[in-house]
Design an enzyme around this catalytic site. Structure first.
Site: not given
Length: 333
Positions: A11-12, A15, A165, A192, A194
């Protein structure tokens, strides 16, 4: 303590390849990761259900094709999906459930939990496992996030958490946020990360130590911008700290090698754009559109990121990139 790993690679990771993963790539990774003991395999467009569009990128495959492909490949792991209200609607949730989604995660901006009320209620009425996350969590205080988490639980969320995010947080920031939420709600907490500032693994460890029990990541860090938490690193680090993920490390290392070999165009790295995005507090998924628009106009993309950060843009506001670039172009003439 047991930690459930939510694998966002399919999913991620979308990108990083402009949402162009193929049926074969989805099937191959889902088959490999299903052998590892990963709890949840999340799949879909990078921005979630219903998000395939000109504004944030058209996916190579429909949501239905992606979900059906992965569902057929999983025997042990649950299949998860992600949706942002506005990009996706109730019809998208209904389709996801019919395709076999077992965990549905609703995301909202960190101060806009009320946007998830209808969707969480609808999911709970149908007996689905409903989770919720507060995005861009660096833009709210620990107290604010805890209050928002309480709302989400009241709406029916069975697990709640935060997304860094923009890759802006440091470990002490994560600790404060998760600890405040732990005091406010009595459901599993999600984190989550990054990796814009190189803190994804450290931040994920801080979250686990503060009480989060669902940790996201991607094989090889395959994700937006500078990438996500690199799971083949996080898993043994958590094991050394005596957290139990239930994951077979060798099997996961094999799955990660498959990602590096078959899914990645280039490995995620902390380049200058990733660093600036993290410092500016701008969603990591803005990297490609910022580079595209700034490059066409001959504008320094780093200046664009800092202006977007000043305006506190969030995912879904990609159109503001065009506005900022146009204004900078006019100012330079």
């Amino acid at each position: 303590m047991n930690i459930l790993i939510n694998d966002s690679t399919l999913r991620d990771g979308q990108h990083a390849v402009k949402h162009q993963l193929t049926v074969a790539q989805l099937r191959d990774y889902a088959t490999a990761v299903d052998k590892t003991g990963v709890a949840i395999v999340e799949v879909g467009h990078g921005n979630g259900l219903g998000a395939s569009s000109y504004q944030v990128g058209r996916a190579a495959l429909s949501d239905e094709t992606m979900l059906t492909t992965v569902r057929e490949s999983l025997r042990n792991s649950k299949m998860g999906v992600f949706m942002l209200p506005g990009w996706g609607v109730i019809a998208d949730l209904s389709k996801a459930l019919s395709c076999g989604a077992e965990v549905v995660r609703i995301g909202t901006h960190c101060t806009e939990a009320t946007l998830a009320e209808r969707h969480l209620g609808w999911l709970r009425e149908r007996g689905a496992e409903a989770h919720a996350v507060l995005m861009m969590s660096h833009m709210a205080t620990p107290v604010q996030l805890a209050a928002q988490a309480e709302l989400l639980v009241g709406y029916g969320a069975q697990a709640v958490g935060i997304m860094d995010s923009a890759g802006n947080l440091l470990p002490q920031d994560v600790t404060a946020r998760i600890a405040a939420m732990r005091l406010q709600v009595d459901v599993p907490l999600i984190f989550h990360a990054h990796n814009n500032l190189g803190m994804a693994v450290a931040n994920s460890v801080a979250a686990a130590e503060a009480g989060a029990t669902v940790i996201d990541g991607c094989a090889c860090g395959f994700g937006a911008g500078a990438g996500n938490t690199q799971l083949e690193v996080l898993i043994p680090v958590l094991a050394r700290l005596e957290f139990d993920t239930g994951i077979d490390l060798y099997q996961f290392l094999d799955a990660a090698e498959l990602v590096a070999r078959e899914l990645m165009v280039t490995p995620p790295m902390i380049d200058s754009m990733g660093i600036v995005s993290g410092l500016a507090g701008v969603f990591s998924g803005f990297k490609n559109p910022v580079l595209n628009h700034a490059g066409t106009a001959g504008i320094d993309p780093r200046d664009v990121f800092f202006e977007l950060g000043r305006r506190q843009v969030v995912a879904g506001q990609e159109d503001i990139i065009v506005e900022v670039v146009a204004q900078m172009k006019r100012a330079s003439m």
